[in-house]
Design a protein around this motif. Structure first.
Motif, PDB file in Angstrom:
ATOM      1  N   LEU A  70       0.835  -1.204   0.000  1.00 54.11           N
ATOM      2  CA  LEU A  70       0.000   0.000   0.000  1.00 54.11           C
ATOM      3  C   LEU A  70       0.871   1.256   0.000  1.00 54.11           C
ATOM      4  O   LEU A  70       0.559   2.238  -0.689  1.00 54.11           O
ATOM      5  N   LYS A  73       2.226   2.022  -3.443  1.00 53.29           N
ATOM      6  CA  LYS A  73       1.238   2.456  -4.433  1.00 53.29           C
ATOM      7  C   LYS A  73       0.524   3.745  -4.040  1.00 53.29           C
ATOM      8  O   LYS A  73       0.149   4.534  -4.921  1.00 53.29           O
ATOM      9  N   LEU A  74       0.315   3.941  -2.736  1.00 54.54           N
ATOM     10  CA  LEU A  74      -0.477   5.086  -2.285  1.00 54.54           C
ATOM     11  C   LEU A  74       0.371   6.173  -1.622  1.00 54.54           C
ATOM     12  O   LEU A  74      -0.159   7.231  -1.259  1.00 54.54           O
ATOM     13  N   ALA A 306      -5.123  -1.348  -3.554  1.00 57.83           N
ATOM     14  CA  ALA A 306      -4.545  -0.021  -3.804  1.00 57.83           C
ATOM     15  C   ALA A 306      -5.033   0.548  -5.132  1.00 57.83           C
ATOM     16  O   ALA A 306      -5.383   1.733  -5.222  1.00 57.83           O
TER      17      ALA A 306
END
Length: 317
Positions: A70, A73-74, A306
């Motif tokens: 996560l 990706k975030l 995500a």
């Protein structure tokens, strides 16, 4: 004269014993300082900084959702605050623990609430809050969630010899169930077909089949899920995620609670939160026992969570 001798002897005794007490305290302090992800399956949840982005749920969530993926990706650091179906089902205890766990001034956080019929169920015979199984969870009586070492946790909930903390520390080799600092439970088991099949029989044909006879999805737990959403919404964006188990387990869950997705969908609409239901994709992943996603599948699955969040964010712009 006798009283003087008695007082002198008592002071001498207390002076001597104080050295033993100080030594014992120092010994426990040193041993506790080695506590880590090997100590037990919960310790690290109470020994890290208060997070602003959180994953919640049971053991299905603790193993299938990897905060590191996560983060990549975030671009946000996550904490997986999922324990297991007995200790962290949705309920008042989990809500109060969340309030102690989360960084109090959190804004613009991302909160992933993983759901399945089991972490929203309750034994049919249970009526009172005091009889909820999580009343015996460490979440019930822990105050400090960001101490390292966390001696409160060790004194209250570590039941083995403290020398084990030192001799079984991660530096000597990670255990088969290793709780990472970010809350991800990494499980390493034999993934040979026969071993997986045996564990799947024990988990589905015995454990969950028996559970389905004594439990039911609980309105009290659904209400607590709503309470958690209401608590988190002023602090950021909430997403509800249904994590799949094996196709066999999904069939059992659909029989057990055929309207489960409708219930969760209704809550998501009520609070205007996204519900990502991945249960139809059960066959795309590998499971250690039919319930828990194998870590390599978890990496792929977390990436899809995500991507779903990114897509939702782009749609809301």
């Amino acid at each position: 004269m006798n009283l003087f001798i008695f007082n002198f002897s008592m002071k001498k005794f207390l002076f001597k014993i104080s050295f033993y007490l100080i030594g014992i305290i120092l010994l426990f302090a040193v041993l506790g300082s080695f506590a880590d992800g090997n100590t037990d399956d919960n310790y690290m949840h109470f020994a890290v900084e208060k997070p602003t982005n959180i994953i919640m749920g049971d053991s299905r969530g603790s193993q299938a959702v990897l905060p590191g993926i996560l983060k990549d990706k975030l671009n946000k650091t996550f904490d997986n605050f999922s324990l297991n179906v007995v200790q962290s089902p949705y309920g008042p205890v989990y809500l109060q623990a969340l309030k102690r766990k989360i960084y109090p001034d959190t804004r613009n956080g991302i909160f992933i609430l993983t759901v399945d019929p089991w972490n929203l169920s309750l034994n049919k015979s249970v009526q009172n809050l005091k009889d909820f199984p999580e009343e015996n969870s460490p979440l019930k009586n822990m105050y400090f969630y960001d101490m390292s070492p966390n001696y409160e946790y060790l004194f209250k909930h570590y039941t083995r010899s403290w020398f084990k903390i030192y001799t079984e520390r991660a530096e000597k080799g990670r255990s088969n169930t290793y709780l990472h600092k970010d809350g991800w439970m990494e499980v390493n088991v034999n993934m040979q077909k026969d071993s997986v099949a045996k564990r799947e029989i024990e988990k589905i044909d015995i454990f969950y089949t028996d559970l389905s006879k004594t439990q039911a999805v609980s309105q009290k737990r659904l209400n607590s899920l709503e309470d958690i959403i209401k608590f988190l919404q002023p602090k950021g964006t909430v997403y509800i995620v249904r994590i799949p188990g094996s196709e066999r387990l999904m069939k059992l869950e659909n029989i057990y609670s055929p309207d489960f997705d409708a219930k969760i969908g209704g809550i998501s609409k009520k609070y205007n939160v996204r519900y990502f239901n991945f249960s139809p994709q059960a066959g795309k992943y590998t499971y250690t026992d039919g319930n828990h996603m194998y870590k390599e599948s978890g990496k792929i699955f977390t990436g899809r969570i995500a991507d779903s969040i990114l897509s939702a964010q782009n749609q809301s712009k």
